[in-house]
Every structure is written in C-alpha cells, then in structure tokens.
Design a protein around this motif. Structure first.
Motif, PDB file in Angstrom:
ATOM      1  N   UNK B  39       2.374 -11.017   0.995  1.00 49.13           N
ATOM      2  CA  UNK B  39       2.894 -11.570   2.271  1.00 49.13           C
ATOM      3  C   UNK B  39       3.082 -10.459   3.301  1.00 49.13           C
ATOM      4  N   UNK B  40       3.623  -9.339   2.841  1.00 45.08           N
ATOM      5  CA  UNK B  40       3.913  -8.237   3.759  1.00 45.08           C
ATOM      6  C   UNK B  40       2.623  -7.641   4.315  1.00 45.08           C
ATOM      7  N   UNK B  41       1.588  -7.550   3.459  1.00 44.13           N
ATOM      8  CA  UNK B  41       0.298  -7.029   3.944  1.00 44.13           C
ATOM      9  C   UNK B  41      -0.240  -7.940   5.044  1.00 44.13           C
ATOM     10  N   UNK B  42      -0.168  -9.242   4.814  1.00 47.14           N
ATOM     11  CA  UNK B  42      -0.641 -10.198   5.826  1.00 47.14           C
ATOM     12  C   UNK B  42       0.163 -10.072   7.113  1.00 47.14           C
ATOM     13  N   UNK B  43       1.482  -9.986   6.952  1.00 50.23           N
ATOM     14  CA  UNK B  43       2.342 -10.004   8.132  1.00 50.23           C
ATOM     15  C   UNK B  43       2.231  -8.719   8.948  1.00 50.23           C
ATOM     16  N   UNK B  46      -1.101  -4.086   7.399  1.00 48.19           N
ATOM     17  CA  UNK B  46      -1.344  -2.890   6.587  1.00 48.19           C
ATOM     18  C   UNK B  46      -2.144  -3.291   5.340  1.00 48.19           C
ATOM     19  N   UNK B  47      -2.804  -2.320   4.699  1.00 47.07           N
ATOM     20  CA  UNK B  47      -3.528  -2.631   3.461  1.00 47.07           C
ATOM     21  C   UNK B  47      -2.531  -2.885   2.334  1.00 47.07           C
ATOM     22  N   UNK B  48      -3.021  -3.600   1.286  1.00 46.52           N
ATOM     23  CA  UNK B  48      -2.178  -3.841   0.106  1.00 46.52           C
ATOM     24  C   UNK B  48      -1.697  -2.519  -0.492  1.00 46.52           C
ATOM     25  N   UNK B  49      -2.595  -1.513  -0.533  1.00 42.01           N
ATOM     26  CA  UNK B  49      -2.233  -0.224  -1.141  1.00 42.01           C
ATOM     27  C   UNK B  49      -1.118   0.452  -0.342  1.00 42.01           C
ATOM     28  N   UNK B  50      -1.233   0.401   0.995  1.00 37.90           N
ATOM     29  CA  UNK B  50      -0.194   1.015   1.829  1.00 37.90           C
ATOM     30  C   UNK B  50       1.139   0.292   1.649  1.00 37.90           C
ATOM     31  N   UNK B  51       1.096  -1.049   1.662  1.00 36.88           N
ATOM     32  CA  UNK B  51       2.331  -1.814   1.477  1.00 36.88           C
ATOM     33  C   UNK B  51       2.973  -1.466   0.139  1.00 36.88           C
ATOM     34  N   UNK B  52       2.157  -1.370  -0.914  1.00 33.25           N
ATOM     35  CA  UNK B  52       2.724  -1.060  -2.234  1.00 33.25           C
ATOM     36  C   UNK B  52       3.403   0.298  -2.239  1.00 33.25           C
TER      37      UNK B  52
END
Lengths: 413, 413
Positions: B39-43, B46-52
């Motif tokens: 959800x945060x990546x979509x919102x 940012x990329x999934x890797x960066x969000x993680x």
C-alpha cells in the motif's frame, strides 16, 4: 451586457509555452525598473533565445512594450527595458453602492485609465434598473477605453452585500437587495466585454473585499501587507488582508464589521440585530447626530458636507464625528484584539472624514487593545477613498490577465 | 529542567533518506487503516525495495510497529499493516493556568498516555515557583512515560497570555505575569527531555491557541476544519482555526476575545479597558452573578459547583449562566459576522457549562449574524474540555516528530 462574445479556440492547458509566457510576464510586472531580455533570462533561468521568443510573443500581443532607453553610466549602448503595455487588454470595474454608481478601467500596469462616478440614491431604484444605468456608464467607458487602444476582457462588480460564488447577491441590507441574480440581469444587455479563455467575463464580489484589494495594490511601498480596510458608507464593511491575501471566511462572507454589536441593547438595526456599529458610525447615523435633516442633505453629498462643517469648526458636526469615531474605535479595538493586526485603513467615505475619526479610534485602541502599549497600531485613511472598490474590481481583472496571458494571445493570434 | 541533554550528531538536511522517511511515516500517520508495505509503495510512488528499507529503519527506531493481521475476506495470507508506535518518542505538554497546573504525555499516534491536573489558585504564586511545581509534575510524568517505553523528546508549555517568539511571556493579565522569561526559569531545573535534532526542547504558546490545536486533532471525523475555539476560564481566550491551520495574527497575539468590548461603558477590566467580555462571562463574573462568595468557592472548584447548582435548578446559577451566555453570544456574533466561521467550540471550563451556555449563545447568533437565517452556525462543547491546552501542547510535539523523523533516528542510531 451578456458580457461575452464567443470564446476563441481552446487553449492547451499547462503547455510549456503557456508557463514561459506567464513566467516572463510576471517578472516584468514585478520588476522595480524595466528589465532587459538579459535580466529576464537571469531572473527566470530560461535561455536568452527562449526569453527573446517569449518577449516577441508578448510584444506582438500588446501585453508588453519597450520602454525608452534608460540613461546608463557605463560605456556601450543603453539597454531598452520591457514594461507592461498601456494598450491592449484591460479590466472593467463596476460598483453599485447605496448612494453612487462607479465604473472604471484599469490597464495591465494597474493604472486607472477611465473613471466615472454617478451620485444618486439607489435605494428606491429596482436592481434591474440600477444595473441598466451601470451598463450605460460601462458602455461609455468601453468606448473611451477603445480610443486609447484598450480592449475590455473581463469585468468585476462590487456590491455592498453578501454574494454567492455564482454571483447571486443574497443580501445587501442597505440597498434593500435580496436574492438578486446579477449575472442573469446583466445578460439581458448587449456584450461589452471581449471574452478570452481563462478570464471570467463577470465576477461579483463584496465591495469591502474589492476595496481592500484596491488598497493593497495602490498603497505606497513599505506599508503593511496585513490590514483591516474599513469601507465607511451608509453601511460599513471590512476587507481583511492577511499577508497580502484577502481573507474571505468559510463561505466568502467575512468582514461584516458594520454588524458588530457596540451597544448590545441599543438601537435596532436593518439587519434584525440591535446596537450594531452601523447604527452609530454609519453615514446616516453621523448625519443625524450632526443635526442635519436627511431631506436637506441627500446621501450622495453627506460626506462632503460633514467634512465641510467639521473643517469650519461646527460643534454639532465635530461632536457627531467624535462619537462615531468612538463607536468605530470600540469595534476596531475588538477586531485588533481578536486578529492581532497592526494596521487599520479608513476607506470609503471614512477617508475624507479621517482627520476627525482617527483620534477617537486611536484613543479606543490605546484604552482597549492589550498589546497597544508596546506594539502600536497604525490607523490611516485609504489612498483611494470611495473609489477603491471599483478600482480594486478592475485591477483584479487586470492581474488575472497578467497571471494567465495565454488566453488573450490565443484570442488575438 | 534545562530540558536538554547534548544534541546528537548533526543531520544532513534534505537528504533523500530524510525525505523518504518523512514521506512514508506521514502516510502511515494519515492512513484510515494500517497500510501494508505494498500500500505504501502505491501511495508514495517509491519502489517496494525502497519502502521496505525505509520501514525497517522506522521499525528499528521504534517509530512504527506491525499491527495485528486484519481479517481478510479473499484468499491468501492476511497482510500485516503498519501503525505508529506506542513506544518510542513522545511529546510533553505543560500548562500553567490561573487555577490549575496540567501535564500530559502524548505518543506519536496522538494518544494521551499520561495526564495530571493539579488544581490550585496560581495568582498568589511567583512565576518561578509555579514553574517549579510544574517541573515536579513533569518529572513524575517522565518516569511514568519511561515505564511505558516512551522517551520525551520535546515539550510545549501553554500559558494564558501573550508570548513572544523566544518564549518570553509579555503579559498574562489574569495570572499577573508580565515579562516572565519562562525558558530561562525552566533552564534552572535538571533536564527532563532528551533533545533530538530538529525538535525544539521547549516552545511556549498561548493556551487558547494550543487548546484549539488540541481540539482540531481530537474532534470526531466530519467536523469543520475552520472554527473558533473559546477557552473559558477566569480569562477567556480564543484560538482561530482556518482550514485546519491555526491563525496567529501579525505578531502571534490573535484570539484575545476576552477583551472584546460587550458593554463599552461597562465594568472596568484588569486589562485597563472597560466592559470587556471577561467581566461578564469569565468564571469569576459568573460565580459572582450566581451569588456565590469567592471565599466559599475557590476558583479551582467553581466550574464544577456552578454545573452542580444549575443541574439542581438553582435559579441564581441559571440566571448567571444565561446572562454570561448572552454576553458570550454578543461577542461570538460579532466574530462570526467578521470572520464568517460556521462552527464555534466552547472549551475550557465552558465545556462543562455548555448545556446552559449554548442556548443563549445561539439566540444571539440568530438575532445578530447576517447569514444565520440561511447558513446556520454550529455551537458545541469541546471534546477535551479544560485539558485541551496541555493535550494540544503535547500533540504539537508528537506531530513535529512524525513530520521530521530523521532527528530521532539519528539520536537512537
């Protein structure tokens, strides 16, 4: 004045050209002295070639012109600067107030190029008839403007009342207007405005708001950009300017200072309330307190007559102005305590009466404002006086053209 | 409480990591339900890797935690969401008022985790002594917070008066404070706050401003984000919230509604003015109008006693509250005419008296506000009552940590 010809072709929003036009024109408008193309390239970060192309567009569209060469101390050919054009598009300002109609034309540089005021008591006049008279004045203004190479591309109308977003006047108590559909009434007249994309043909706003905007853009440099501007006519309205922007309130109906209760159990007011400021410091209250019969002194000459009498030392007029100033000061002190403003501008009819109103207003501020002892409040007359609303209205149209020049260029191209 | 340990190493301003931390934490704070990393990546874009990676940092720094898995209707493993941590950094809120001291701790999620109110008449107490008592209460709050895994990283102090940018209390008329250097007085006590870069150890603000902020962030969803919040204590202050932001005025001294003149030639006021609202609707005015001798009824129990008497139908108390509500309504009607607000919140001691104050306030609004007939004004008690200022103070610190998480992470890393 249905106010519109057919709009020109649609403009592609947000194009680079559109942004560059607005950027360069905005810099020319904000500059202290006429900038050269080189100055504009430095200020905007655009290339010299782009600036030159944009300036050619603006010159061709009569939005800017070349100034006379400035004298220059160093060697070399003096650079010519660019200024906002004194021909081309302009804004039309209109005002219906209780005791006058006003029309004016303001060019892109903010100069007033035409101005007519017609004094008359408008209360017995039906809204459609008052607007018809205004359209007639506006027609003459349009013809005069055309002779100076100016084209009217938008109009703003000031009314002393509460206005909806769509231009419906909900209530103008002193005019006796209620639910007057101004845009529909004006649409019955032939068009005066050449409509261009992005510029509304007509907006309607509260006169105190537009007067405050007129003052903001006319006041000398160095004045506060946060102030309370009070339009003192038969009714009393205020425009609240905070950091250079008009504060409109949740529904756009802010500034009704005339209905601040200054004697809560006092005189009944036209609004249905009691003891409102208007009943103690409105034009009619002052006239009556000065012992002048209204029959002998029509509303449209009242302010001039009061100033004349006060100037001559007439005791009744002086007492009436002192009492009105005290009531005004009570209300203003409350506003300053609430909003923490450092400047109060006496506008409308108050401007001419300021020599007698300012001292009691300041006395009430000194006595009642918590912070007055260490942070004085400035009270001064407006620079525009009673014509501020029409000038502010026309200026708001002119500033919109400067902010969004592509519409005018699309039409003229 | 010099309030500070030595600050941690300097933070490189504006780095990408800093921006991403604030972006992701802000989304978690604003979400309706706990968002997953996806959800945060979509919102955020940012990329999934960066969000993680960002979320790992936030988890390690105790700024967020994983929520319990939400029940999920579709197939597959239910996703765990992220919530603001209930351990880690927190804000300390402090208040000195005329008749009480208050301390509270608010965590990142805005939850009040500790609260102490000490009722006493502070007028005879020297400022340094009042602040010393507050520091003692704050020490107990700090110890209690530590037991819940919370670290205080900033404090905000509410005072019923006019405060300079540097924390000097220029004037608090009802407390009798004048030119009190609060930060210097607090600096004489041992530190309670662990300072982190970017979060001020101490800010001092007007209590009515902080109470309005407390109300803004505590009110149920769907309430107006523009309102007048009135703190009715011995003094009466107001916080003006416009579009979700506090309006502070030119010098930060807005909201002095207690000194709006409601009877301009009326009772003298402690401020030097005459007929101020405080003299008709302040706590002492109500107590005295209800025929209660102040000696029998110390300030710190007055509101509760008034409510008790009114509840029991005591005629004197009911009349006193009606008259106070009428005076309050006169002032409020003026403010609504001026600012065009659609909501008025009765806070502080007024919250408990709202059943008796609301009707006369509404009656004055109906009679005096120009637009009331077609656009009603809501008058309601505050959700926090007298504790709003301390909660608002602590919450303002917590929101600053969420807006700027890198300082806390630099300290804990």
């Amino acid at each position: 004045m249905s106010l519109t010809h057919a709009p020109a072709g649609a403009v592609r929003q947000g194009s680079l050209r559109e942004l560059n036009l607005a950027l360069v024109l905005g810099r020319i408008a904000a500059a202290d002295r006429p900038p050269s193309r080189a100055d504009l390239a430095t200020a905007t970060g655009l290339t010299r070639a782009t600036v030159s192309a944009v300036v050619e567009d603006l010159l061709a569209g009569r939005l800017v012109s070349e100034s006379d060469p400035a004298p220059r101390s160093g060697a070399g050919r003096p650079a010519r600067g660019l200024v906002l054009a004194d021909q081309g598009p302009a804004g039309l300002g209109l005002e219906v107030n209780v005791d006058y109609l006003a029309v004016c034309v303001v060019d892109l540089a903010g100069q007033v190029r035409h101005r007519t005021v017609h004094r008359a008591d408008l209360r017995p006049v039906a809204p459609a008839d008052a607007l018809a008279r205004l359209v007639e004045m506006a027609g003459a203004a349009r013809d005069d403007a055309a002779q100076h190479g100016l084209t009217l591309v938008g109009a703003a109308l000031a009314v002393p009342g509460l206005v909806d977003d769509d231009g419906l006047v909900r209530l103008a108590p002193n005019l006796g207007w209620r639910d007057v559909p101004v845009p529909a009434l004006l649409a019955e007249h032939p068009p005066l405005i050449e409509q261009v994309p992005g510029i509304p043909a007509l907006t309607v706003d509260n006169e105190a708001n537009l007067a405050a905007l007129g003052e903001l853009h006319s006041q000398p440099p160095g004045c506060s950009s946060s102030f309370l501007h009070i339009s003192g006519e038969v009714g009393i309205g205020a425009g609240i300017v905070l950091d250079g922007a008009l504060f409109r309130g949740v529904r756009g109906w802010s500034g009704e200072i005339g209905h601040l209760p200054v004697h809560p159990e006092g005189r009944p007011c036209r609004c249905g309330g009691q003891g409102c400021l208007e009943q103690y410091a409105g034009q009619e209250a002052i006239v009556s307190a000065a012992g002048l019969a209204r029959a002998e002194l029509p509303a449209d000459t009242a302010t001039a007559r009061l100033a004349e009498l006060a100037e001559a030392g007439d005791a009744d007029a002086l007492r009436a102005l002192h009492d009105a100033g005290t009531a005004l000061g009570v209300a203003v002190a409350g506003v300053v305590n609430l909003l923490d403003l450092d400047t109060v501008v006496l506008g409308g009819g108050y401007a001419a009466l300021a020599p007698w109103l300012c001292p009691p207003v300041l006395a009430e501020i000194d006595a009642r404002v918590l912070t007055a002892a260490w942070s004085p409040v400035t009270v001064r007359p407006s620079t525009l006086g009673a014509e501020a609303a029409a000038v502010g209205a026309a200026g708001s149209v002119a500033r919109r053209i400067v902010a969004q020049p592509v519409g005018w260029l699309a039409r003229s191209g």
